[in-house]
Write an enzyme that holds these catalytic residues in place. Structure first.
Site, short mmCIF file in Angstrom:
data_model
loop_
_atom_site.label_atom_id
_atom_site.label_comp_id
_atom_site.label_asym_id
_atom_site.label_seq_id
_atom_site.Cartn_x
_atom_site.Cartn_y
_atom_site.Cartn_z
N VAL A 165 56.64 -11.62 18.76
CA VAL A 165 55.61 -12.59 17.48
C VAL A 165 54.48 -13.87 17.79
O VAL A 165 54.59 -14.63 18.57
CB VAL A 165 56.87 -13.15 17.29
CG1 VAL A 165 57.13 -13.70 15.81
CG2 VAL A 165 57.96 -12.30 17.40
N VAL A 229 51.70 -16.36 21.01
CA VAL A 229 52.70 -16.26 20.83
C VAL A 229 53.28 -17.21 19.77
O VAL A 229 53.01 -18.32 20.09
CB VAL A 229 53.45 -16.00 22.16
CG1 VAL A 229 54.06 -17.03 22.76
CG2 VAL A 229 54.72 -15.23 21.83
N HIS A 230 54.09 -16.62 18.52
CA HIS A 230 55.15 -18.55 18.69
C HIS A 230 56.13 -18.90 19.55
O HIS A 230 56.81 -18.12 20.73
CB HIS A 230 56.84 -17.39 17.27
CG HIS A 230 57.01 -18.20 16.54
ND1 HIS A 230 58.13 -18.85 17.34
CD2 HIS A 230 56.56 -18.82 15.19
CE1 HIS A 230 58.30 -19.80 16.18
NE2 HIS A 230 57.87 -19.56 15.03
N PRO A 231 56.09 -20.10 19.62
CA PRO A 231 57.44 -20.57 20.35
C PRO A 231 58.49 -20.25 21.10
O PRO A 231 59.38 -20.04 22.16
CB PRO A 231 57.13 -22.63 19.85
CG PRO A 231 55.98 -21.90 18.97
CD PRO A 231 55.98 -20.84 18.91
N GLY A 233 59.34 -16.99 20.82
CA GLY A 233 59.43 -15.81 21.51
C GLY A 233 58.40 -15.98 23.15
O GLY A 233 58.51 -15.23 23.96
#
Length: 338
Positions: A165, A229-231, A233
């Site tokens: 993500v 990446v989203h933190p 994720g």
């Protein structure tokens, strides 16, 4: 006792709650009753099928707290991405401009719509309850899928990938989406991801630009987030990197999250898992943590165990663990060190 098992139709209400709690970009886990019911039924059919080659099958697993029948996570395998409909992503590669006369040879980063990942096995739909984030149970949820692949290699491709993500802020805004995708859809990032999760992914993907997007023409903030990446994720990414997965120059269409890829035989839990004989025995704990599973196609089970075990020796498990894994004295058990 937490046990990973195939999803069942009775899990629908709890699976939908997991979907509500998941990140916006986890489009394979939409908060939609009909979509989740279809996902469950597809998974049940896939587990029950006698499959000899990778195809459109999908295998959804849930992490269950057995005493209370509470679901604390879910994860999925798609045997062959693009088997039912084209699987699109962005290839992030330089577009080279060259001129001998001017002595110029210059590469410009560009995003190109492609179907290069079609035919490979996909890991998706990973979500774990926040109470278990950072624990060994996150590894159980993610890596037990790989033990299933190790046990049933004929069902899967020779390569495995997972789309991570990408970044979005606390308000659900994605700078990459705002810079690119929003110009082709009159939708917010959250609305677009919801549509992608509940409708035909191909229809939305085919509305994206079919010509290369030159990265330097995007706003600086959007450029900086390509492949990030989203933190929330990061843990999922770290687990797969430890398994031998690496970024491969492909990113998600909507949020530019990174794609991780590995050849199936080189994945740690595939290459290093070993099958031994399970024996009923005492309850003394060991010094090493293992992921343990049966190799059953339809009644797959996996959990964490602590053992003192040497290769080529039986695995001593207490009665409760044998039962939770669906094993009997003398059954085969698959192990890989945590």
């Amino acid at each position: 006792m937490l046990v990973l098992r195939p999803v069942a139709l009775d899990d629908l209400p709890q699976l939908q709650q997991l979907a509500r709690d998941s990140l916006i970009g986890v489009t394979s886990l939409p908060d939609d009753t009909d979509c989740l019911r279809r996902k469950i039924l597809d998974s049940v059919t896939s587990f029950a099928s006698d499959v000899q080659d990778s195809g459109p099958e999908s295998y959804c697993f849930v992490l269950e707290d057995v005493p209370g029948s509470r679901l604390l996570g879910c994860a999925e395998i798609v045997a062959s991405a693009g088997a039912r409909q084209p699987f699109y992503s962005f290839r992030n590669r330089p577009y080279v401009s060259a001129s001998r006369e001017l002595n110029i040879h210059h590469g410009v980063p560009a995003l190109s719509l492609c179907q290069d990942l079609g035919g490979f096995t996909q890991l998706r739909g990973f979500h774990i309850n926040h109470e278990l984030a950072g624990s060994a149970f996150a590894q159980l949820l993610s890596r037990a899928r790989l033990l299933f692949i190790a046990a049933h290699p004929q069902r899967f491709g020779d390569g495995v990938f997972s789309e991570m993500v990408g970044y979005s802020d606390a308000q659900g805004q994605s700078p990459f989406w705002d810079a690119l995708g929003s110009h082709f859809f009159n939708l917010s990032y959250a609305e677009a991801e919801h549509l992608r999760g509940t409708h035909d992914r191909t229809l939305l993907a085919e509305m994206m630009p079919h010509y290369p997007i030159y990265v330097p023409m995007l706003p600086a903030q959007a450029q900086a987030l390509i492949g990030q990446v989203h933190p929330d994720g990061q843990e999922a990414l770290d687990i797969l990197e430890h398994e031998g997965f690496a970024t491969n120059g492909y990113v998600d269409l909507f949020d530019a999250g990174p794609t991780l890829f590995a050849r199936t035989p080189s994945i740690r839990s595939v290459a290093q898992s070993r099958v031994a004989v399970a024996r009923a025995g005492g309850t003394e704990g060991g010094r090493t943590r293992y992921l343990a599973s049966n190799d059953d196609g339809q009644n797959f089970r996996a959990m964490l165990v602590e053992l003192d075990w040497c290769a080529d020796q039986p695995v001593i498990l207490d009665a409760a663990t044998l039962s939770a894994l669906g094993l009997q004295d003398g059954s085969a058990v698959r192990l890989v060190a945590l």
